[in-house]
Structures are given as structure tokens and as C-alpha cells.
Design an enzyme around this catalytic site. Structure first.
Site, short mmCIF file in Angstrom:
data_model
loop_
_atom_site.label_atom_id
_atom_site.label_comp_id
_atom_site.label_asym_id
_atom_site.label_seq_id
_atom_site.Cartn_x
_atom_site.Cartn_y
_atom_site.Cartn_z
N ASN A 34 0.82 -1.15 0.00
CA ASN A 34 0.04 0.11 0.08
C ASN A 34 1.00 1.18 0.03
O ASN A 34 1.61 1.61 1.14
CB ASN A 34 -1.04 0.03 1.31
CG ASN A 34 -1.84 1.13 1.37
OD1 ASN A 34 -1.77 2.12 0.56
ND2 ASN A 34 -2.24 1.42 2.45
N LYS B 195 0.21 4.20 -0.15
CA LYS B 195 -0.57 5.51 0.47
C LYS B 195 -0.54 6.81 -0.49
O LYS B 195 -0.30 6.67 -1.51
CB LYS B 195 0.05 5.50 1.85
CG LYS B 195 -0.13 4.50 2.64
CD LYS B 195 0.08 4.50 4.15
CE LYS B 195 0.00 3.23 4.82
NZ LYS B 195 0.16 3.18 6.23
N HIS C 239 -9.31 0.92 5.29
CA HIS C 239 -7.90 1.09 5.97
C HIS C 239 -8.18 2.03 7.16
O HIS C 239 -8.70 2.84 6.89
CB HIS C 239 -7.08 1.70 4.83
CG HIS C 239 -5.79 1.77 5.30
ND1 HIS C 239 -5.07 2.74 6.11
CD2 HIS C 239 -4.57 0.73 5.25
CE1 HIS C 239 -3.91 2.42 6.55
NE2 HIS C 239 -3.48 1.40 5.74
N GLU D 15 -6.51 4.62 7.98
CA GLU D 15 -6.32 5.91 7.71
C GLU D 15 -7.58 6.54 7.15
O GLU D 15 -7.89 7.74 7.09
CB GLU D 15 -5.19 6.16 6.63
CG GLU D 15 -3.73 6.32 7.66
CD GLU D 15 -2.73 5.41 6.73
OE1 GLU D 15 -2.89 5.36 5.49
OE2 GLU D 15 -1.87 4.61 7.44
N GLU E 170 -4.67 -4.85 10.57
CA GLU E 170 -3.80 -3.93 10.82
C GLU E 170 -4.18 -3.15 12.17
O GLU E 170 -4.75 -2.27 12.23
CB GLU E 170 -3.99 -3.07 9.72
CG GLU E 170 -3.57 -3.41 8.15
CD GLU E 170 -3.31 -2.60 7.42
OE1 GLU E 170 -1.87 -2.72 6.82
OE2 GLU E 170 -3.69 -1.36 7.27
N GLY F 223 2.92 2.26 10.66
CA GLY F 223 4.08 3.55 10.46
C GLY F 223 4.82 3.78 11.84
O GLY F 223 5.45 4.84 11.70
N SER G 178 4.03 -2.04 10.05
CA SER G 178 5.53 -2.05 10.43
C SER G 178 6.42 -3.38 9.66
O SER G 178 6.96 -3.88 10.34
CB SER G 178 5.77 -1.80 11.73
OG SER G 178 5.51 -0.63 11.97
O1 LIG Z 1 -1.08 0.71 6.82
C1 LIG Z 1 -0.04 -0.11 6.59
C2 LIG Z 1 -0.44 -0.85 5.22
O2 LIG Z 1 -1.72 -0.66 4.70
C3 LIG Z 1 1.13 -0.30 7.31
O3 LIG Z 1 1.81 0.68 6.96
P1 LIG Z 1 3.30 0.46 7.85
O4 LIG Z 1 4.04 -0.94 6.95
O5 LIG Z 1 4.19 1.79 7.15
O6 LIG Z 1 3.45 0.38 8.97
#
Ligand SMILES: O=C(CO)COP(=O)(O)O
Length: 271
Positions: free
Chosen positions: A18, A20, A111, A113, A183, A189, A229
Site C-alpha cells: 500500500n 498510500k 483502511h 487511515e 492492521e 508506521g 511495520s
Molecule cells: O497501513 C499499512 C499498510 O496498509 C502499514 O503501514 P506500515 O507498513 O508503514 O506500518
């Protein structure tokens, strides 16, 4: 992941990246090219065995489609979000029909976010999951708890509630092709990764809930990913867990070498 006696996976592992809101279409094309070369160079990498997919920003998708089709790359791709509506006065939204037209195989739904920054509810996610199926896209439904919930110890209940709410109205037939991504928000992150046993605990709980909702045969087909992560250094241990069928990778998917190394997790298990 479980393998059958002939060494074939029960469920095909899915390594999903992803991006983002990173990489414009030119940068995106360069990354996909490099990823494809890197996996091609890894002589023992078999796309039929491990599925690799990227989730670029919507503005990159047409370029990614052209590259993948033109060079016959064996990479899948999808959108990061879709509208619950098919067309009309929904400024800024993207129809699943448009994603399908770009040969997207997948679309992310819910997601964290989207849920936190854009206030997406389980009800909206359920409508988005329905929209994905309506347009022949495989939804990757994201669920997972925040830090306070984890600290309170109610993470399984919380996440299963999200799962049930976001799947309201989905038939067993559709659910068989579903992908769920667990997740935990506290691991996204942050560099803080859930332990393999945490990923397994939740994946098993999700599969048991799917079994209650749709029956054993359907639940056995659903792929469950872990995200938060994930890097090449920790992917193999997480993927070795019985109910974890793949990973959804954020930051580490922006580097071709690192992401390719995650896709080659079997080499790390062997070494
Ligand atoms: O939200 C994520 C994937 O959709 C995870 O992000 P990270 O791998 O940067 O922690």
C-alpha cells in the site's frame, strides 16, 4: 500459512504493498519496473506460488496498467479506496467501475487511515465492500484496533465487531474470495510490529468469526493478511503463522528491493 503435503499452499500467499499518498505516476512506474526486474532476477521466485500486488495512488493506476499489460508483468494492482456509489455527483470519489476498467484486481476498503482521517464507519465500509463485488473487484477489508483498545485487552472483540459491521449483507458466495487485513493501528508506521503470535491470535479469531458467519468451507478460503511495520526482517516469522496468509505493507513497499525481499519470504525461512 499452511501448506499441503505436496508443498502447495492451502491459500495463495498475498504480498500487498500500500503506497498510500506516495509516488506520482512517473515514480510509480519506475518502482513497478524495478520490482518486476528484482523478482525476475530472483531465479526461484514463482509468481504462481506467491501473489504480489501494489496499491498506488489513483492517479498512477493508468500508467501502472499500461506498464503491466505492455510488459506482461505478473504483478497485480488495485485501488486504495472506492466509492460506495457507481456514478454521479460525488466529487472526488472513484467508482469501482473505473477501477475495474483499469484492470484492477483488488481494492482496499476501510483502511484505518480512511476510518480515522475520513471518519469512515463500518456501515460505509459494508457498502464499499458491496460496491467492490458489484464491479468484480476483490475487496481487501482492513480492520484493527488502536492502542487504547489493545491496552484494555478488548482488541479481539473490537476487531470482530468491525469485521461483522463491515461485512453486513455480504453473501457466503462473495465472502469466499474476500481478503481481510488485520492492521493494528498502533503498529502502522510506528516501527512497532505486532508479534507473530499476536498476528496469529487475531487471524484465528477472524477466521473463526467468518466460519460462524459463512460456514467452514468459506472461512477456509478467505485470505487473512497482517499489516503494520512489516519489513523483510520480520515478514517470514509472521507469514509462518498458520492463519496469516499474507502481509499488507506500507513504508517498506516503497523500496523495490525491500518489498521484493518480503515477497521472497520463503528464502528467508530456508536460510
Ligand atoms: O497501513 C499499512 C499498510 O496498509 C502499514 O503501514 P506500515 O507498513 O508503514 O506500518
Amino acid at each position: 500459512m499452511t501448506t499441503q503435503t505436496d508443498g502447495v499452499y492451502d491459500r495463495q500467499p498475498l504480498i500487498a504493498g500500500n503506497w498510500k499518498m506516495n509516488l506520482d505516476h512517473a515514480e510509480g512506474v519506475a518502482l513497478v519496473q524495478k520490482l518486476a526486474w528484482t523478482l525476475d532476477d530472483a531465479k526461484n521466485f514463482d509468481h504462481a506460488r506467491v501473489q504480489v500486488a501494489v496499491f498506488p495512488p489513483a492517479t498512477d493506476l493508468r500508467s501502472v496498467q499500461t506498464l503491466v499489460a505492455g510488459d506482461k508483468l505478473k504483478l497485480a494492482y488495485g485501488g486504495q479506496d472506492l466509492s460506495d456509489q457507481d456514478s454521479g455527483a460525488f466529487t472526488g470519489d472513484i467508482s469501482g467501475a473505473f477501477l475495474k476498467k483499469l484492470d484492477c484486481a483488488f481494492v482496499l476498503v476501510g483502511h484505518s487511515e480512511r476510518r480515522t482521517i475520513h471518519g469512515e464507519s463500518d456501515e460505509l465500509c459494508a457498502r464499499k465492500v458491496a460496491a467492490a463485488y458489484r464491479h468484480g473487484l476483490t475487496p481487501i477489508l482492513c480492520v484493527g484496533e488502536g492502542l487504547e483498545v489493545r491496552q484494555a485487552g478488548t482488541h479481539v472483540d473490537y476487531t470482530l465487531e468491525q469485521l461483522r459491521g463491515s461485512l453486513a449483507g455480504v453473501s457466503a458466495e462473495d465472502a469466499a474470495s474476500l481478503v481481510v487485513a488485520y492492521e493494528p493501528v498502533w503498529a502502522i508506521g510506528t516501527g512497532e510490529v505486532a508479534g507473530p503470535e499476536d498476528a496469529q491470535e487475531m487471524s484465528a479469531a477472524i477466521r473463526a468469526e467468518l466460519e460462524r458467519l459463512y460456514g467452514e468451507e468459506t472461512a477456509r478460503k478467505v485470505r487473512i493478511l497482517y499489516g503494520g511495520s512489516v519489513k523483510a526482517a520480520n515478514a517470514a516469522a509472521i507469514l509462518a503463522e498458520r492463519d496469516v496468509d499474507g502481509v499488507l505493507v506500507g513504508g517498506a513497499s516503497l523500496k523495490a528491493e525491500e518489498f521484493a525481499n518480503i515477497a521472497r519470504f520463503e528464502d528467508h525461512v530456508a536460510s
